[in-house]
Design an enzyme around this catalytic site. Structure first.
Site, PDB file in Angstrom:
ATOM      1  CB  CYS A 247      -2.189   0.483  -6.020  1.00 30.07           C
ATOM      2  SG  CYS A 247      -3.051  -0.065  -4.558  1.00 30.07           S
TER       3      CYS A 247
ATOM      4  CB  CYS B 285      -0.988  -0.014   1.154  1.00 25.48           C
ATOM      5  SG  CYS B 285      -0.281  -0.134   2.783  1.00 25.48           S
TER       6      CYS B 285
ATOM      7  CB  CYS C 216      -4.121   2.332  -3.018  1.00 25.40           C
ATOM      8  SG  CYS C 216      -2.959   0.976  -2.903  1.00 25.40           S
TER       9      CYS C 216
END
Length: 137
Positions: free
Chosen positions: A87, A9, A83
């Site tokens: 991402c 992440c 995310c």
């Protein structure tokens, strides 16, 4: 040789760290767990550390730290934690987005719910890898 799974992440301080810890706890016989992000934090989210220690007896402060995706070895499976923005990209043979909301700044109940969901998904991932449902060749 076991496949290498990276949980990624943006900040590598909460969900991806929890996934790395639970991957090591529940799936170390199936895959090697890593976590990383495109940015780092000075320390792992301490609410996440507390919940993982309380629920699973694992102290993430002992052997985990926030790190960049550039520090990872070659990865076979990339798991994006969710995310909401862009991402990080990491080349891999298989990629999934688990779409988990970040519990940072929320209640302990949110952290517990997130940890239990990560536990379920880690166990499912291990089972799918073992059964050959994920193509790694």
């Amino acid at each position: 040789m076991k496949p290498k799974v990276a949980f990624i992440c943006v900040h590598n301080s909460c969900r991806s760290q929890m996934a790395e810890a639970l991957g090591k706890l529940y799936a170390s016989d199936v895959f090697d767990s890593y976590s990383a992000g495109t940015e780092t934090k000075p320390e792992i989210n301490q609410d996440a550390v507390k919940v993982v220690k309380d629920l699973y007896g694992v102290d993430m402060n002992q052997d985990q730290y926030s790190k960049l995706i550039s520090e990872l070895p070659d990865i076979d499976v990339v798991i994006k934690m969710g995310c909401n923005v862009a991402c990080p990209y990491l080349p891999a043979k298989h990629e999934e987005d688990w779409g988990l909301d970040d519990p940072s700044g929320k209640s302990q109940e949110e952290f517990v719910r997130t940890a239990r969901e990560i536990e379920r998904k880690v166990k499912d991932l291990a089972q799918r890898i073992e059964q050959g449902e994920i193509e790694l060749n």
